[in-house]
Scaffold this active site. Structure first.
Site, PDB file in Angstrom:
ATOM      1  N   ASP A 239      42.453  24.648  38.881  1.00 35.42           N
ATOM      2  CA  ASP A 239      43.267  23.449  39.061  1.00 35.42           C
ATOM      3  C   ASP A 239      43.672  22.852  37.719  1.00 35.42           C
ATOM      4  O   ASP A 239      42.939  22.958  36.735  1.00 35.42           O
ATOM      5  CB  ASP A 239      42.469  22.421  39.867  1.00 35.42           C
ATOM      6  CG  ASP A 239      43.343  21.293  40.388  1.00 35.42           C
ATOM      7  OD1 ASP A 239      44.569  21.482  40.486  1.00 35.42           O
ATOM      8  OD2 ASP A 239      42.800  20.221  40.692  1.00 35.42           O
TER       9      ASP A 239
ATOM     10  N   HIS B  34      51.297  27.268  34.648  1.00 35.31           N
ATOM     11  CA  HIS B  34      50.877  28.445  35.401  1.00 35.31           C
ATOM     12  C   HIS B  34      50.849  29.680  34.503  1.00 35.31           C
ATOM     13  O   HIS B  34      49.944  30.518  34.614  1.00 35.31           O
ATOM     14  CB  HIS B  34      51.812  28.682  36.584  1.00 35.31           C
ATOM     15  CG  HIS B  34      51.770  27.581  37.604  1.00 35.31           C
ATOM     16  ND1 HIS B  34      50.607  27.194  38.244  1.00 35.31           N
ATOM     17  CD2 HIS B  34      52.749  26.790  38.099  1.00 35.31           C
ATOM     18  CE1 HIS B  34      50.878  26.213  39.089  1.00 35.31           C
ATOM     19  NE2 HIS B  34      52.163  25.951  39.017  1.00 35.31           N
TER      20      HIS B  34
ATOM     21  N   LEU C 180      32.679  44.756  38.643  1.00 38.52           N
ATOM     22  CA  LEU C 180      32.975  43.400  39.101  1.00 38.52           C
ATOM     23  C   LEU C 180      33.969  43.489  40.235  1.00 38.52           C
ATOM     24  O   LEU C 180      34.942  44.236  40.165  1.00 38.52           O
ATOM     25  CB  LEU C 180      33.579  42.566  37.959  1.00 38.52           C
ATOM     26  CG  LEU C 180      34.093  41.164  38.344  1.00 38.52           C
ATOM     27  CD1 LEU C 180      32.914  40.221  38.601  1.00 38.52           C
ATOM     28  CD2 LEU C 180      35.016  40.593  37.277  1.00 38.52           C
TER      29      LEU C 180
END
Length: 244
Positions: free
Chosen positions: A17, A34, A128
């Site tokens: 955020d 972004h 991962l």
């Protein structure tokens, strides 16, 4: 007896955020936030690998994000395309498995194809698991699970009494993924925003007062250090004793 964590969390989820606020504070259009946030994704992945985290889930695009201006939505989709094209080879080389949760039906055909290819290419990787939540909303996910169970019951394949928490969990998009041990939310906001509502029942939450574009490995380690200090009781008293 439950107590402070002595090892890294197996699964870390992040609500990324603050991109637009970061950009506006610098006199930039929101899309620049972004774009800078994509660098933080790379840092988060790198930190997760270094710290021994096994699953990293990133809330990349929520089902509510479609309400944003069309220009911003298009920028986010183009950024996703760019990221997949540019980063997939490196992720695969580093042993990262890409998984996607969410409703893909509203995504463009080329994006759906790229996501399918990314999952297929990296399916055997074990270093991962990078879980991307795209067009994801927890209420949508739970609703879909309930509909599947109702359909199975109507078809005579399932008795209502057989429906329990474990069965509901198996019908979620995260069925093969352990619940998050730690949720990190950046930008100082303190809410869950319709993210993994079922899975976060006993997750430790750390809110960081840093915008996502400024998030780095030090912030990741700080969140893990806070997690290590937590007394995870899973509903039990910290002083509970086993009576024999």
């Amino acid at each position: 007896m439950p107590g402070p964590a002595s090892s890294p969390p197996v699964h870390v989820a992040i609500i990324m955020d603050g991109n637009r606020r970061w950009a506006r504070a610098r006199g930039m259009p929101g899309v620049m936030g972004h774009r800078r946030g994509a660098d933080s994704v790379r840092r988060a992945i790198r930190a997760a690998v270094k710290e021994g985290v096994r699953y990293l889930t990133l809330f990349a695009f929520s089902s509510e994000n479609w309400r944003r201006p069309a220009l911003e939505v298009n920028e986010l989709m183009n950024l996703l395309r760019f990221y997949l094209r540019k980063e997939l080879t490196e992720l695969h080389k580093e042993g990262v498995r890409v998984r996607v949760i969410g409703d893909r039906s509203r995504l463009a055909d080329d994006i759906r194809l790229m996501l399918n290819e990314a999952e297929a290419l990296t399916a055997g990787n074990t270093r991962l698991d990078l879980v991307l939540a795209l067009n994801y909303g927890a209420r949508w996910e739970i609703t879909q699970a309930v509909r599947q169970l109702v359909d199975a019951a109507k078809a005579g394949h399932l008795e209502a009494d057989a429906i329990d928490e474990a069965l509901i969990t198996k019908h979620l998009t995260t069925a093969e993924i352990p619940d998050p041990d730690l949720l990190i939310r950046t930008s100082g906001e303190q809410r869950i925003s319709n993210f993994l509502l079922w899975q976060l029942a006993y997750t430790e939450i750390v809110f960081l007062d840093v915008a996502w574009p400024d998030f780095d490995e030090d912030h990741f380690r700080a969140a893990l250090a806070e997690f290590a200090r937590r007394d995870r009781r899973f509903g039990a008293s910290s002083s509970a004793q086993v009576v024999g």
